[in-house]
Design a protein around this motif. Sequence first.
Motif, PDB file in Angstrom:
ATOM      1  N   ALA A 113       0.811  -1.217   0.000  1.00 17.85           N
ATOM      2  CA  ALA A 113       0.000   0.000   0.000  1.00 17.85           C
ATOM      3  C   ALA A 113       0.844   1.266   0.000  1.00 17.85           C
ATOM      4  O   ALA A 113       0.312   2.361  -0.176  1.00 17.85           O
ATOM      5  N   MET A 114       2.135   1.122   0.200  1.00 17.76           N
ATOM      6  CA  MET A 114       3.032   2.275   0.235  1.00 17.76           C
ATOM      7  C   MET A 114       3.667   2.502  -1.126  1.00 17.76           C
ATOM      8  O   MET A 114       3.671   1.624  -1.990  1.00 17.76           O
ATOM      9  N   SER A 150       6.651   5.317  -7.694  1.00 14.99           N
ATOM     10  CA  SER A 150       5.285   5.114  -8.173  1.00 14.99           C
ATOM     11  C   SER A 150       4.398   4.786  -6.983  1.00 14.99           C
ATOM     12  O   SER A 150       4.860   4.271  -5.963  1.00 14.99           O
ATOM     13  N   TRP A 151       3.130   5.101  -7.132  1.00 18.35           N
ATOM     14  CA  TRP A 151       2.164   4.842  -6.060  1.00 18.35           C
ATOM     15  C   TRP A 151       0.781   4.720  -6.666  1.00 18.35           C
ATOM     16  O   TRP A 151       0.404   5.508  -7.541  1.00 18.35           O
ATOM     17  N   LEU A 331       0.365   6.932  -9.925  1.00 22.13           N
ATOM     18  CA  LEU A 331       1.164   8.136 -10.088  1.00 22.13           C
ATOM     19  C   LEU A 331       2.618   7.731 -10.230  1.00 22.13           C
ATOM     20  O   LEU A 331       3.146   6.965  -9.414  1.00 22.13           O
ATOM     21  N   PHE A 332       3.308   8.275 -11.271  1.00 17.94           N
ATOM     22  CA  PHE A 332       4.706   7.971 -11.540  1.00 17.94           C
ATOM     23  C   PHE A 332       5.517   9.257 -11.468  1.00 17.94           C
ATOM     24  O   PHE A 332       5.050  10.331 -11.887  1.00 17.94           O
ATOM     25  N   GLY A 333       6.722   9.159 -10.970  1.00 16.54           N
ATOM     26  CA  GLY A 333       7.633  10.289 -10.931  1.00 16.54           C
ATOM     27  C   GLY A 333       9.054   9.848 -11.198  1.00 16.54           C
ATOM     28  O   GLY A 333       9.488   8.799 -10.723  1.00 16.54           O
ATOM     29  N   THR A 353      12.823  16.108 -14.813  1.00 19.16           N
ATOM     30  CA  THR A 353      11.741  15.599 -13.966  1.00 19.16           C
ATOM     31  C   THR A 353      10.562  15.195 -14.823  1.00 19.16           C
ATOM     32  O   THR A 353      10.203  15.908 -15.766  1.00 19.16           O
ATOM     33  N   ILE A 354      10.016  14.043 -14.462  1.00 15.79           N
ATOM     34  CA  ILE A 354       8.786  13.596 -15.118  1.00 15.79           C
ATOM     35  C   ILE A 354       7.786  13.214 -14.029  1.00 15.79           C
ATOM     36  O   ILE A 354       8.096  12.428 -13.135  1.00 15.79           O
ATOM     37  N   LEU A 355       6.614  13.791 -14.060  1.00 13.91           N
ATOM     38  CA  LEU A 355       5.517  13.406 -13.181  1.00 13.91           C
ATOM     39  C   LEU A 355       4.307  13.092 -14.040  1.00 13.91           C
ATOM     40  O   LEU A 355       3.937  13.902 -14.897  1.00 13.91           O
ATOM     41  N   ALA A 356       3.719  11.914 -13.808  1.00 18.67           N
ATOM     42  CA  ALA A 356       2.633  11.525 -14.706  1.00 18.67           C
ATOM     43  C   ALA A 356       1.640  10.630 -13.980  1.00 18.67           C
ATOM     44  O   ALA A 356       2.035   9.704 -13.265  1.00 18.67           O
ATOM     45  N   PRO A 357       0.355  10.900 -14.111  1.00 19.72           N
ATOM     46  CA  PRO A 357      -0.661   9.959 -13.624  1.00 19.72           C
ATOM     47  C   PRO A 357      -1.050   8.993 -14.745  1.00 19.72           C
ATOM     48  O   PRO A 357      -0.958   9.338 -15.928  1.00 19.72           O
TER      49      PRO A 357
END
Length: 481
Positions: A113-114, A150-151, A331-333, A353-357
């Motif tokens: 879950a983390m 990722s989460w 969510l990925f970063g 930096t890459i942030l992407a849902p």
Amino acid sequence: MNTMLPTSTFVPRLIPRLISIAAAALLSACTLGPDYAGPPDVAPHATQNGHFLRGGDAVQTQASQLNNWWEGLSDPLLNELVQRALVANPNLNVAKARLQQSRAALNLEKANAMPTASGSALYAHAKLPPLSSGGSSTTLNLYNLGFDASWEADIFGANKRSIQAARATSEAAEASLADVQVSLAAEVANAYISLRDRQQRIALGDQSIAAQEKMIALARQRLERGTASNLDILRLQNQLEGTRADLTPLSAEMESYLNQLATLVGEEPGALDDKLNAAAPLPLPPAAVAVGDPTELLRHRPDIRAAERTLAADTAKIGQAEAARYPSLKLFGVIGLGGTHASDLTNLDDFATILAPMLSWNFLDFGRNAARVTQSEEVRNEAEMKYRQTVLEALRDAEDSLSRFRHGRITVATLARNKVSADQALDLAQQRYRAGTTTFIDVLDTTRQQLSAQQNLLQAEANLTRSFVAIQKALGLGWNS
């Protein structure tokens, strides 16, 4: 040269949007599937009555305060054997290993879950061919350090339900371990009782053989004086050989129980022979037994608790199956440093930096997820039926063992009076035979009756103690956390 994506105005605009998406997902999160509301009320009449039906005056209504119930038999050697078994028995250690497995599975579900994160380092050396026929080849070095995370947002409670299921499964494994302890203590006690029973019966047989040999010697003296016949001696010899024959299977059974006790305490057969070969009295139970009430049994008995925890776990798994029918949001970063020179790795002002849902939804599955939900619901229904059956069988075990104990006390008292009468009859018959006023047949029959009375009383006492053990097992006593 930096080979990662440049950080320009794109990332500052994207970050607030991703945060907004994640916040909205969390705020709108819900937990699918039924919430566990506790086990069903299986035996309302038993719990409302507040007492067992079959114990009579042989039991006391207060709850037993002696979880180590075998100490109530006042046999130090039995206490030692049970304690050794609860430490070294292989089957018990198997249950302990299963408990540790279930606890590790719970920790795994919590970790799932983390967020997950990983780092990477890359060095590449490339030699590129010339772009034209007259040109020269080009070499290129590439250095890169990266960090990605990722989460998955628990929008519909799949992770929450998986943790609930894993926790209930771990608690069921803990209750199963306690159930193994209960069964093991009872098995050791029953084997010990059977061993002492066989030893006492062998001792009775030896006493009977000695008495019969004396009677044969006396009969031969009477034969010499003409007051007895060869037929009398043959009858006595036949009885003697029959008694000796009866001892052979008893000796085999005694050795079998010695082997059983050795393996129960985690030793090889024969390891306890020196300690247990000497005959000892049969342990007898107390006059009355504290048993509590059916409600106490339902709370304490480990197999009931294991069945209830399994029902809770299977209820949570319905929510897991339900959540799989709906979209999931991940969510990925990625953060990276690098370039064509090693010094680029220290340039903290130049990173990518890459942030992407990522939203995914397997909406066209042709009923697969719906079938999984139905399957989970039926597994849960099966668990409920097993819980009901476990409760009913536990109550039946308790009532049966209480009934056997109550009637067993009556049987022992009756057979004890019968043995006293048989002893008196044998003594009188032997006196009359020595006085010459009765025949060998009368003495032979009286001796057989007295031996049978002793054997019957001993068997009844062993059965009474076994009934006491059965009561403790039925109440779920004999385990420690």
